[in-house]
Design a protein around this motif. Structure first.
Motif, PDB file in Angstrom:
ATOM      1  N   CYS A 213       0.840  -1.199   0.000  1.00 39.69           N
ATOM      2  CA  CYS A 213       0.000   0.000   0.000  1.00 39.69           C
ATOM      3  C   CYS A 213       0.879   1.255   0.000  1.00 39.69           C
TER       4      CYS A 213
ATOM      5  N   CYS B  79      -1.782   2.252   6.265  1.00 35.62           N
ATOM      6  CA  CYS B  79      -3.040   2.104   5.514  1.00 35.62           C
ATOM      7  C   CYS B  79      -4.015   1.196   6.278  1.00 35.62           C
TER       8      CYS B  79
ATOM      9  N   CYS C 160      -4.273   1.852  -2.116  1.00 31.02           N
ATOM     10  CA  CYS C 160      -4.359   0.667  -1.247  1.00 31.02           C
ATOM     11  C   CYS C 160      -4.229  -0.609  -2.090  1.00 31.02           C
ATOM     12  N   ALA C 161      -3.156  -1.348  -1.848  1.00 30.22           N
ATOM     13  CA  ALA C 161      -2.895  -2.564  -2.627  1.00 30.22           C
ATOM     14  C   ALA C 161      -3.861  -3.691  -2.250  1.00 30.22           C
ATOM     15  N   VAL C 162      -4.365  -3.651  -1.015  1.00 27.41           N
ATOM     16  CA  VAL C 162      -5.304  -4.693  -0.593  1.00 27.41           C
ATOM     17  C   VAL C 162      -6.615  -4.553  -1.368  1.00 27.41           C
TER      18      VAL C 162
HETATM   19 ZN   LIG Z   1      -4.156  -0.720   2.107  1.00 31.15          ZN
END
Ligand SMILES: [Zn+2]
Ligand SMILES: Nc1nc2c(ncn2[C@@H]2O[C@H](COP(=O)(O)OP(=O)(O)O)[C@@H](O)[C@H]2O)c(=O)[nH]1
Ligand SMILES: [Mg+2]
Length: 306
Positions: A255, A260, A268-270
């Motif tokens: 992220c 985050c 946000c990578a999630v």
């Molecule tokens: Zn994230």
């Protein structure tokens, strides 16, 4: 001193069950031995390797490889069994689990470093079109083996037996899903075993109010856990909960912001992984709910608490 966890234990017995200040262990020669231990010392758990004196006093508990447990009503960790190879999480169409039950059990096993296996018992009943039954692909993505079994009208447990061979496994799951039925199918002389146990403990009829280990000679052991209606986690810091969601954690370090919350932040990578199908949306939503639950339990703060 009895009941201490110490590396200098000359192990000669395996704990079958323990409650209050009494326990039963199986000695290396197969004999069941009742023993007492002082309440104020570490309480032995089913699966503990211990040293008993020749007159059946507890001399020591060998260090534990792991502990599987649950949260008590105050959100404290309560260990149920120790030294497990795997946690067999049993669910069934009837009684259907509440939405997060399976995710809580999975998290508890993964946090403890214990391999989870999911058993869908009552394979004779149709699966409801609702979570977790219509989200089982999330388990494949997690690398969790799913096995379907039935104890009625005929017993079909071959694939489960393959998974259990040579291992110490805990049967976990809410009351009524068929844990004891599976145990009966797995251990043909279960009645004789529980009869012998009742004779040793002096408890008239043996009930599963504490977890009980059942040796399967040459094939490991199965621990039946007491019936719970709702399984709860304990208050824990966010990093510990994350260990229960390795599929979410796998993206959390990518992220844009280090702190985050994987909710609304840009970069946000999630959430990107959820959108692209790398994280199962049901798993992401469950993680969010269990995180919110931690706020109610008073977790998420401080150092690692158990
Ligand atoms: Zn994230
Ligand atoms: N239809 C069906 N019923 C089952 C099956 N396995 C167990 N049951 C029933 O489910 C009920 C609860 O079983 P039990 O083993 O006591 O569950 P536990 O509370 O998890 O130990 C009993 O009435 C069993 O006969 C199955 O495969 N199919
Ligand atoms: Mg039962």
């Amino acid at each position: 001193m009895g009941g201490r966890v110490t590396a200098s234990v000359d192990v000669n017995a395996l704990v079958v069950e323990a409650y209050a200040n009494r326990g039963v262990a199986v000695r290396q020669d197969g004999r069941l031995a009742p023993f007492h231990f002082p309440r104020k010392l570490v309480r032995p758990l089913p699966g503990d390797h211990i040293e008993l004196s020749s007159d059946d006093r507890l001399l020591g508990i060998a260090p534990r490889r792991n502990e599987f447990g649950r949260g008590d009503p105050k959100g404290r960790f309560r260990p149920v069994a120790a030294n497990l190879d795997q946690a067999v999480i049993v669910i069934a169409a009837e009684p259907a689990p509440s939405p997060d039950l399976l995710h809580r059990y999975l998290a508890a096993a993964l946090i403890a470093g214990i391999r989870p296996i999911v058993v869908i018992n009552k394979d004779d009943l149709p699966l409801p079109d609702q979570p977790p039954f219509n989200e089982l692909d999330a388990l494949d993505a997690l690398g969790v083996v799913t096995v379907r079994t039935r104890c009625k009208p005929i017993i079909e447990i071959d694939r489960l037996e393959t998974q259990l061979a040579g291992k110490t496994s805990l049967l976990a799951g809410q009351s009524g899903v068929g844990k004891t039925s599976l145990l009966n199918a797995l251990i043909p002389d279960l009645d004789a075993q529980t009869g012998a146990l009742s004779a040793v403990t002096g408890k008239g009829r043996h009930t599963t109010t504490s977890a009980t280990l059942h040796p399967r000679p040459g094939q490991g052991a199965v621990i039946d856990s007491p019936g719970v209606w709702e399984y709860g986690l304990w208050a824990m810091p966010i990093e510990q909960l994350m260990l229960g969601f390795p599929d979410v954690q796998a993206h959390a370090n990518d992220c844009r912001f280090r702190n985050c919350s994987h909710d609304h932040e840009p970069g946000c990578a999630v959430r990107a992984a959820v959108d692209s199908g790398k994280i199962h949306p049901g798993r992401y939503q469950a993680w969010r709910r269990l995180l919110a639950e931690q706020k109610r339990l008073g977790g998420l703060r401080g150092t690692l608490q158990r």
